[in-house]
Write a protein that holds these residues in place. Sequence first.
Motif, PDB file in Angstrom:
ATOM      1  N   PRO A  93       6.527   6.119 -14.939  1.00 17.11           N
ATOM      2  CA  PRO A  93       6.191   6.194 -13.511  1.00 17.11           C
ATOM      3  C   PRO A  93       5.128   7.228 -13.164  1.00 17.11           C
ATOM      4  O   PRO A  93       4.215   6.955 -12.385  1.00 17.11           O
ATOM      5  CB  PRO A  93       7.538   6.528 -12.866  1.00 17.11           C
ATOM      6  N   ARG A 146       6.956   2.278  -5.590  1.00 17.83           N
ATOM      7  CA  ARG A 146       8.241   2.461  -6.289  1.00 17.83           C
ATOM      8  C   ARG A 146       9.202   3.241  -5.403  1.00 17.83           C
ATOM      9  O   ARG A 146      10.392   2.898  -5.297  1.00 17.83           O
ATOM     10  CB  ARG A 146       8.015   3.176  -7.611  1.00 17.83           C
ATOM     11  N   ARG A 178       1.067   2.433  -7.039  1.00  8.25           N
ATOM     12  CA  ARG A 178       2.277   1.938  -7.709  1.00  8.25           C
ATOM     13  C   ARG A 178       3.409   2.957  -7.611  1.00  8.25           C
ATOM     14  O   ARG A 178       4.572   2.585  -7.423  1.00  8.25           O
ATOM     15  CB  ARG A 178       1.982   1.611  -9.177  1.00  8.25           C
TER      16      ARG A 178
END
Length: 210
Positions: free
Chosen positions: A66, A77, A73
């Motif tokens: 992550p 998330r 992104r």
Amino acid sequence: MPRTERVKGQARTMAKTIDYYFFTISPFAYLGSAELERVAQDTGARINVRPIQVKTVFQETGGVPPAQRPQPRQDYRFVELDRWSQARGLPLTKQPAHFPVPDLLSCAAIYAAEEQGGDPLRLAHAILKACWAEERDVFDRETLHAIAGETGHDADALIQTAEGRPMAQKVEQMTGEAIDRGVFGSPWYIVDGEPFWGQDRLDMVARKLD
């Protein structure tokens, strides 16, 4: 309903199973853990609990941690974590104090629970909750020992088994199996050979089982 097949003139019930692959430090596995258990209970399915190592899976399938993903992104998330924690009614810390951490011992502990006749799914849920709702370090041996005891296992025996080479080999074996079956994320469910990626697919898993 369970499927049946004809064996020597007699009908034999085919057990329904869910092969459940997941990372022990996956927030989405945490968010789907209790719902997966409910689906299994409602459909009479057995869950094969298969924790796997995130680093190996990402290395072999092109995954990106992550923190290394592009900012949009990462931002989305967090939106999804908020959305699903509210939908599931589960507490969740989006940036826990102990994430990411190595996952070999936590994976091995779950296989040790299975080998000793314990409840691997209960232990898995407790480990996920410890990371994402309680900010406990699931890499730490003493933390895992405590979680094992809290879930009704013989903590001393479980951790001793988890630290042995056979359990490490089991983790490696099941991680390799997952990759061979096309797994590249967590949580991942396989029913009758059909893959489902993500806890937001559990309604489809339920329909498949029915």
